[in-house]
Write a protein that holds these residues in place. Structure first.
Motif, PDB file in Angstrom:
ATOM      1  N   VAL A   1       0.851  -1.193   0.000  1.00  0.00           N
ATOM      2  CA  VAL A   1       0.000   0.000   0.000  1.00  0.00           C
ATOM      3  C   VAL A   1       0.888   1.245   0.000  1.00  0.00           C
ATOM      4  O   VAL A   1       1.879   1.316   0.738  1.00  0.00           O
ATOM      5  CB  VAL A   1      -0.930   0.014   1.231  1.00  0.00           C
ATOM      6  N   ASN A   2       0.525   2.214  -0.819  1.00  0.00           N
ATOM      7  CA  ASN A   2       1.308   3.449  -0.932  1.00  0.00           C
ATOM      8  C   ASN A   2       0.892   4.433   0.161  1.00  0.00           C
ATOM      9  O   ASN A   2       0.113   5.355  -0.061  1.00  0.00           O
ATOM     10  CB  ASN A   2       1.102   4.081  -2.318  1.00  0.00           C
ATOM     11  N   VAL A   3       1.412   4.216   1.358  1.00  0.00           N
ATOM     12  CA  VAL A   3       1.149   5.124   2.481  1.00  0.00           C
ATOM     13  C   VAL A   3       2.148   6.268   2.388  1.00  0.00           C
ATOM     14  O   VAL A   3       3.351   6.070   2.551  1.00  0.00           O
ATOM     15  CB  VAL A   3       1.289   4.396   3.838  1.00  0.00           C
ATOM     16  N   ILE A   4       1.640   7.471   2.128  1.00  0.00           N
ATOM     17  CA  ILE A   4       2.529   8.610   1.897  1.00  0.00           C
ATOM     18  C   ILE A   4       2.715   9.475   3.150  1.00  0.00           C
ATOM     19  O   ILE A   4       3.484  10.436   3.129  1.00  0.00           O
ATOM     20  CB  ILE A   4       2.024   9.481   0.737  1.00  0.00           C
ATOM     21  N   GLY A   5       1.996   9.129   4.231  1.00  0.00           N
ATOM     22  CA  GLY A   5       2.180   9.887   5.453  1.00  0.00           C
ATOM     23  C   GLY A   5       1.298   9.388   6.576  1.00  0.00           C
ATOM     24  O   GLY A   5       0.318   8.678   6.342  1.00  0.00           O
ATOM     25  N   TRP A   6       1.672   9.758   7.788  1.00  0.00           N
ATOM     26  CA  TRP A   6       0.870   9.398   8.944  1.00  0.00           C
ATOM     27  C   TRP A   6       1.166  10.384  10.069  1.00  0.00           C
ATOM     28  O   TRP A   6       2.210  11.041  10.098  1.00  0.00           O
ATOM     29  CB  TRP A   6       1.151   7.966   9.384  1.00  0.00           C
TER      30      TRP A   6
ATOM     31  N   ILE B   1      -0.846  17.250   4.957  1.00  0.00           N
ATOM     32  CA  ILE B   1      -1.859  16.584   4.142  1.00  0.00           C
ATOM     33  C   ILE B   1      -2.138  17.397   2.882  1.00  0.00           C
ATOM     34  O   ILE B   1      -2.279  16.841   1.776  1.00  0.00           O
ATOM     35  CB  ILE B   1      -3.153  16.380   4.961  1.00  0.00           C
ATOM     36  N   ARG B   2      -2.195  18.706   3.025  1.00  0.00           N
ATOM     37  CA  ARG B   2      -2.430  19.564   1.862  1.00  0.00           C
ATOM     38  C   ARG B   2      -1.316  19.400   0.824  1.00  0.00           C
ATOM     39  O   ARG B   2      -1.557  19.388  -0.383  1.00  0.00           O
ATOM     40  CB  ARG B   2      -2.525  21.022   2.307  1.00  0.00           C
ATOM     41  N   ALA B   3      -0.087  19.291   1.308  1.00  0.00           N
ATOM     42  CA  ALA B   3       1.050  19.163   0.403  1.00  0.00           C
ATOM     43  C   ALA B   3       1.126  17.784  -0.254  1.00  0.00           C
ATOM     44  O   ALA B   3       1.458  17.662  -1.439  1.00  0.00           O
ATOM     45  CB  ALA B   3       2.348  19.460   1.152  1.00  0.00           C
ATOM     46  N   LYS B   4       0.811  16.743   0.525  1.00  0.00           N
ATOM     47  CA  LYS B   4       0.962  15.379   0.009  1.00  0.00           C
ATOM     48  C   LYS B   4      -0.236  14.904  -0.815  1.00  0.00           C
ATOM     49  O   LYS B   4      -0.127  13.964  -1.593  1.00  0.00           O
ATOM     50  CB  LYS B   4       1.221  14.414   1.171  1.00  0.00           C
ATOM     51  N   LYS B   5      -1.394  15.506  -0.621  1.00  0.00           N
ATOM     52  CA  LYS B   5      -2.598  15.212  -1.405  1.00  0.00           C
ATOM     53  C   LYS B   5      -2.932  13.717  -1.443  1.00  0.00           C
ATOM     54  O   LYS B   5      -2.955  13.098  -2.512  1.00  0.00           O
ATOM     55  CB  LYS B   5      -2.450  15.746  -2.830  1.00  0.00           C
ATOM     56  N   PRO B   6      -3.192  13.111  -0.314  1.00  0.00           N
ATOM     57  CA  PRO B   6      -3.535  11.674  -0.318  1.00  0.00           C
ATOM     58  C   PRO B   6      -4.890  11.435  -0.958  1.00  0.00           C
ATOM     59  O   PRO B   6      -5.800  12.272  -0.865  1.00  0.00           O
ATOM     60  CB  PRO B   6      -3.564  11.330   1.173  1.00  0.00           C
ATOM     61  N   ASP B   7      -5.023  10.297  -1.594  1.00  0.00           N
ATOM     62  CA  ASP B   7      -6.317   9.931  -2.174  1.00  0.00           C
ATOM     63  C   ASP B   7      -7.274   9.452  -1.093  1.00  0.00           C
ATOM     64  O   ASP B   7      -8.445   9.814  -1.084  1.00  0.00           O
ATOM     65  CB  ASP B   7      -6.123   8.839  -3.231  1.00  0.00           C
ATOM     66  N   LEU B   8      -6.773   8.634  -0.171  1.00  0.00           N
ATOM     67  CA  LEU B   8      -7.591   8.073   0.898  1.00  0.00           C
ATOM     68  C   LEU B   8      -7.058   8.561   2.239  1.00  0.00           C
ATOM     69  O   LEU B   8      -5.895   8.329   2.579  1.00  0.00           O
ATOM     70  CB  LEU B   8      -7.557   6.539   0.861  1.00  0.00           C
ATOM     71  N   LEU B   9      -7.922   9.238   2.992  1.00  0.00           N
ATOM     72  CA  LEU B   9      -7.544   9.783   4.292  1.00  0.00           C
ATOM     73  C   LEU B   9      -8.365   9.085   5.372  1.00  0.00           C
ATOM     74  O   LEU B   9      -9.582   9.265   5.452  1.00  0.00           O
ATOM     75  CB  LEU B   9      -7.810  11.293   4.312  1.00  0.00           C
TER      76      LEU B   9
END
Length: 255
Positions: free
Chosen positions: A134-139, A153-161
């Motif tokens: 899974v492409n987890v880009i942040g936490w 979150i604004r900078a990374k623009k995740p698809d699923l939050l």
């Protein structure tokens, strides 16, 4: 295939909450289709606890009524819809929906951000998901003052939050930050702890009997001492209030 399945799908408005009803697989496929079609989703996993908190908290009630739709997460909600709206629906637990979407994210290239729990647990959950592709880009943990990791979150623009900060904090936070660039935001309660492996779901027998709440209470009776009272309060409220308002509680919004 999905178009044929969609005919068995409907949104039932129950006391102002738009609940997506149907088979669990059909409901989850509807979420996927809406994401793929570019619709921005704020999803609430409705159960008796959330319902009662909303009845007691006007701000929370307003927030979740502004969700795109609710999933019938709790057994009490499934029962209430059947009793007062004459609509049968599968129960659709938030943890299963989260896991389903994370699995599909690998196929569709969706990125994931986790918000909630403690620093150690949310990182463990993220690592577990990363380890299975899974492409987890942040936490970020859920114990913060102010708005939390909004700029990240604004900078990374995740698809699923996925936001697991408990009721009502998680839905209030999402509602306050609907401008963030996500495709789906969903409150997931303790699901991050489950993904991290520090908590387990109820055994299958409890799930089939729709008694997961009872299992969780047995495991943590002091922490969850209010849960049995909430369950009784919900059923009493639905029986008494529902009987008074039956004619105006339910409407089939779409099919």
């Amino acid at each position: 295939m999905l178009d044929l399945e969609a005919k068995n799908l409907q949104i039932v408005e129950f006391n102002g909450y738009k609940i997506l009803c149907g088979g669990a697989r059909i409901i989850r496929n509807e979420i996927v289709n809406r994401i793929k079609n570019g619709e921005k989703l704020f999803v609430v996993t409705l159960n008796s606890q959330i319902y009662l908190r909303a009845q007691e908290n006007r701000e929370y009630d307003f927030a979740i009524k502004n969700a795109t739709f609710h999933l019938p997460d709790g057994a009490g909600i499934v029962w209430a819809i059947k009793k007062w709206c004459n609509v049968k629906t599968d129960r659709v637990p938030g943890i299963e929906t989260m896991q389903f979407l994370c699995e599909l994210s690998k196929e569709f290239g969706w990125s994931v951000y986790l918000l909630g729990s403690t620093p150690e647990i949310v990182e463990r959950a993220a690592r577990n998901l990363i380890n299975v592709g899974v492409n987890v880009i942040g936490w970020h943990h859920g114990f913060f003052n102010g708005d939390g990791p909004v700029e990240e979150i604004r900078a990374k623009k995740p698809d699923l939050l996925f936001v697991g900060m408990g009721v009502p904090k998680q839905e209030l936070w999402i509602h306050s930050h609907l401008e963030l660039p996500f495709k789906l935001a969903m409150g997931v309660g303790g699901s991050i702890d489950v993904v991290a492996g520090v908590k387990k779901r109820a055994p299958l027998i409890f799930q089939k009997l729709r008694l997961e709440w009872f299992y969780r209470w047995l495991k943590e009776p002091r922490k969850r001492w209010k849960v049995p009272f909430d369950v009784l309060k919900f059923y009493f409220k639905v029986i008494v209030d529902g009987n008074k308002r039956k004619a105006r509680t339910c409407s089939k919004v779409s099919g």
